[in-house]
Write a protein that holds these residues in place. Structure first.
Motif, short mmCIF file in Angstrom:
data_model
loop_
_atom_site.label_atom_id
_atom_site.label_comp_id
_atom_site.label_asym_id
_atom_site.label_seq_id
_atom_site.Cartn_x
_atom_site.Cartn_y
_atom_site.Cartn_z
N ALA A 87 0.77 -1.49 -0.02
CA ALA A 87 -0.14 -0.11 -0.09
C ALA A 87 0.94 0.84 0.07
CB ALA A 87 -1.06 -0.35 0.63
N MET A 88 2.18 0.77 0.59
CA MET A 88 2.52 2.30 0.50
C MET A 88 3.58 2.76 -0.45
SD MET A 88 1.92 3.74 4.08
CE MET A 88 2.56 5.17 3.56
N VAL A 89 3.99 1.30 -1.13
CA VAL A 89 4.77 1.46 -2.33
C VAL A 89 3.62 1.84 -3.63
CG1 VAL A 89 5.83 0.26 -4.36
CG2 VAL A 89 6.48 -0.13 -2.44
N TYR A 90 2.39 1.29 -4.01
CA TYR A 90 0.94 2.22 -4.04
C TYR A 90 1.18 3.91 -4.40
CZ TYR A 90 -2.67 2.63 -7.05
OH TYR A 90 -4.07 3.12 -7.57
N ALA A 91 1.19 4.01 -2.49
CA ALA A 91 0.71 5.40 -2.64
C ALA A 91 1.75 6.21 -3.14
CB ALA A 91 0.37 5.65 -0.89
N VAL A 92 3.16 5.89 -2.92
CA VAL A 92 3.97 7.10 -3.26
C VAL A 92 4.58 6.73 -4.67
CG1 VAL A 92 6.65 6.45 -4.02
CG2 VAL A 92 5.28 6.55 -0.64
N ALA A 93 4.17 5.88 -5.73
CA ALA A 93 4.04 5.49 -6.70
C ALA A 93 2.81 6.44 -6.93
CB ALA A 93 3.65 4.15 -7.40
N ASN A 94 1.90 6.47 -6.97
CA ASN A 94 0.62 6.69 -7.71
C ASN A 94 0.78 8.84 -6.69
OD1 ASN A 94 -1.79 7.13 -8.90
ND2 ASN A 94 -2.77 6.30 -6.95
N ALA A 95 1.16 8.78 -5.93
CA ALA A 95 1.56 10.41 -5.50
C ALA A 95 3.52 11.42 -6.24
CB ALA A 95 2.26 10.38 -4.66
N LEU A 96 4.15 10.71 -7.11
CA LEU A 96 5.02 10.67 -7.77
C LEU A 96 4.58 10.89 -8.84
CD1 LEU A 96 8.05 8.82 -6.73
CD2 LEU A 96 7.48 11.23 -6.04
N LEU A 97 3.74 10.66 -9.36
CA LEU A 97 2.67 10.12 -11.13
C LEU A 97 1.68 11.63 -10.50
CD1 LEU A 97 1.94 9.38 -13.47
CD2 LEU A 97 0.00 7.97 -12.74
N VAL A 98 0.94 12.19 -9.72
CA VAL A 98 0.44 12.95 -9.61
C VAL A 98 0.77 14.16 -9.55
CG1 VAL A 98 -1.40 14.12 -8.74
CG2 VAL A 98 -1.70 11.91 -9.24
N THR A 99 2.43 14.03 -8.65
CA THR A 99 2.83 15.88 -8.33
C THR A 99 3.38 15.69 -9.55
OG1 THR A 99 3.33 14.72 -6.41
CG2 THR A 99 4.83 15.86 -7.61
N GLY A 100 4.26 14.81 -10.50
CA GLY A 100 4.98 15.29 -12.05
C GLY A 100 4.29 15.66 -13.14
N LEU A 101 2.53 14.90 -13.14
CA LEU A 101 1.63 15.10 -13.74
C LEU A 101 1.34 16.79 -13.77
CD1 LEU A 101 -0.38 12.19 -14.67
CD2 LEU A 101 1.56 13.57 -16.54
N SER A 102 0.82 17.35 -12.20
CA SER A 102 0.33 18.24 -12.34
C SER A 102 1.93 19.67 -12.18
CB SER A 102 0.39 18.18 -10.74
OG SER A 102 -0.96 17.16 -10.63
N VAL A 103 2.80 18.94 -12.12
CA VAL A 103 3.87 20.40 -11.82
C VAL A 103 4.15 20.44 -13.12
CG1 VAL A 103 6.12 20.38 -12.51
CG2 VAL A 103 4.93 19.41 -9.37
N TYR A 104 4.16 19.75 -14.82
CA TYR A 104 3.70 19.89 -16.25
C TYR A 104 3.05 20.31 -16.48
CZ TYR A 104 4.13 17.75 -20.65
OH TYR A 104 4.00 17.92 -21.96
N ALA A 105 1.52 19.60 -16.39
CA ALA A 105 0.52 20.59 -16.82
C ALA A 105 0.52 22.23 -15.76
CB ALA A 105 -0.93 19.71 -15.67
N GLY A 106 0.74 22.38 -14.72
CA GLY A 106 1.27 24.00 -14.45
C GLY A 106 1.64 24.66 -15.12
N ARG A 107 3.41 24.38 -15.40
CA ARG A 107 4.36 24.95 -16.17
C ARG A 107 3.92 25.42 -18.18
NH1 ARG A 107 9.69 24.07 -15.20
NH2 ARG A 107 10.08 25.82 -15.93
N GLN A 108 2.26 24.67 -18.17
CA GLN A 108 2.28 25.33 -19.93
C GLN A 108 1.85 26.28 -19.25
OE1 GLN A 108 3.48 22.59 -21.59
NE2 GLN A 108 4.13 21.48 -19.97
N ARG A 109 2.28 26.77 -21.21
CA ARG A 109 1.63 28.36 -20.70
C ARG A 109 -0.41 28.22 -21.74
NH1 ARG A 109 6.03 31.28 -23.17
NH2 ARG A 109 4.60 32.39 -24.12
N VAL A 110 -0.02 27.08 -22.67
CA VAL A 110 -1.79 27.02 -23.50
C VAL A 110 -2.00 25.87 -22.92
CG1 VAL A 110 -2.42 26.77 -25.94
CG2 VAL A 110 -0.18 28.37 -25.24
N VAL A 111 -3.51 26.76 -23.02
CA VAL A 111 -4.86 25.90 -22.96
C VAL A 111 -5.56 26.20 -23.61
CG1 VAL A 111 -6.75 25.30 -20.46
CG2 VAL A 111 -4.09 25.64 -19.70
N ARG A 112 -5.90 25.01 -24.16
CA ARG A 112 -7.76 25.26 -24.86
C ARG A 112 -8.50 25.59 -24.27
NH1 ARG A 112 -6.68 22.88 -30.73
NH2 ARG A 112 -4.75 21.37 -30.79
N ARG A 113 -9.29 26.12 -25.56
CA ARG A 113 -10.65 26.54 -25.50
C ARG A 113 -11.72 24.90 -24.26
NH1 ARG A 113 -14.84 30.87 -26.88
NH2 ARG A 113 -13.00 31.58 -27.30
#
Length: 139
Positions: A55-81
Motif C-alpha cells: 500500500a505504501m509503495v502504491y501510494a508513493v508511486a501514485n503520488a509521484l505520478l500525480v505530482t509530476g503530471l501536475s507540475v508539468y501541466a502547471g508549467r504549460q502556458r497554453v490551455v485550449r478552450r
C-alpha cells in the motif's frame, strides 16, 4: 496612418500568439499518454499486492505520478478552450472504470491476474482515447 500601423501591429501580435498556441498545444496529449502508460503498472499493483508495504509503495508511486503530471501541466502556458470540461470527462471516465475495477478486483476477482490485466487496459482506455482525440484535434 498611425492607427493603421497600430492595427497592423495588433493583428501581427494576434497571429503570433495564435501560432504559439497551436505549436504548444500538444502538451495535453503527452500528459494523457503518460497517465495511460502508468495504468498497466499501477492497477495490477493495487489489485495483486497485499499488505502495508504494498500500500505504501502504491501510494508513493501514485503520488509521484500525480505530482509530476501536475507540475508539468502547471508549467504549460497554453490551455485550449473547453479544456476543463474535456479533462473532467476524461478523468471522470477513468475514475468510473477504476473504482469498480478495484472493488471487483479485491472482492470477487481477488488475486486474479487476468482480471488485473484487463482492468489495467480498461483503465488506460479513456486516457489513451483522450490522447488520441487531442492529437487529432491539433492542426
Amino acid at each position: 496612418m498611425r492607427e493603421v500601423a497600430d492595427a497592423v501591429g495588433a493583428l501581427g501580435r494576434a497571429a503570433a500568439l495564435e501560432r504559439a498556441a497551436r505549436d504548444r498545444s500538444g502538451w495535453y496529449a503527452r500528459y494523457l499518454w503518460v497517465f495511460a502508460a502508468s495504468q498497466p503498472a499501477l492497477v495490477p499493483m493495487a489489485l495483486l499486492w497485499h499488505g502495508f508495504t504494498s500500500a505504501m509503495v502504491y501510494a508513493v508511486a501514485n503520488a509521484l505520478l500525480v505530482t509530476g503530471l501536475s507540475v508539468y501541466a502547471g508549467r504549460q502556458r497554453v490551455v485550449r478552450r473547453g479544456f476543463g470540461l474535456k479533462h473532467g470527462l476524461v478523468v471522470g471516465a477513468w475514475a468510473l472504470i477504476l473504482g469498480p475495477a478495484v472493488v471487483l478486483g479485491t472482492t470477487v476477482f481477488a488475486d486474479s491476474r487476468p482480471f488485473a490485466a484487463a482492468a489495467a487496459l480498461a483503465c488506460a482506455l479513456p486516457l489513451a482515447t483522450g490522447a488520441l482525440l487531442e492529437t487529432r484535434r491539433r492542426p
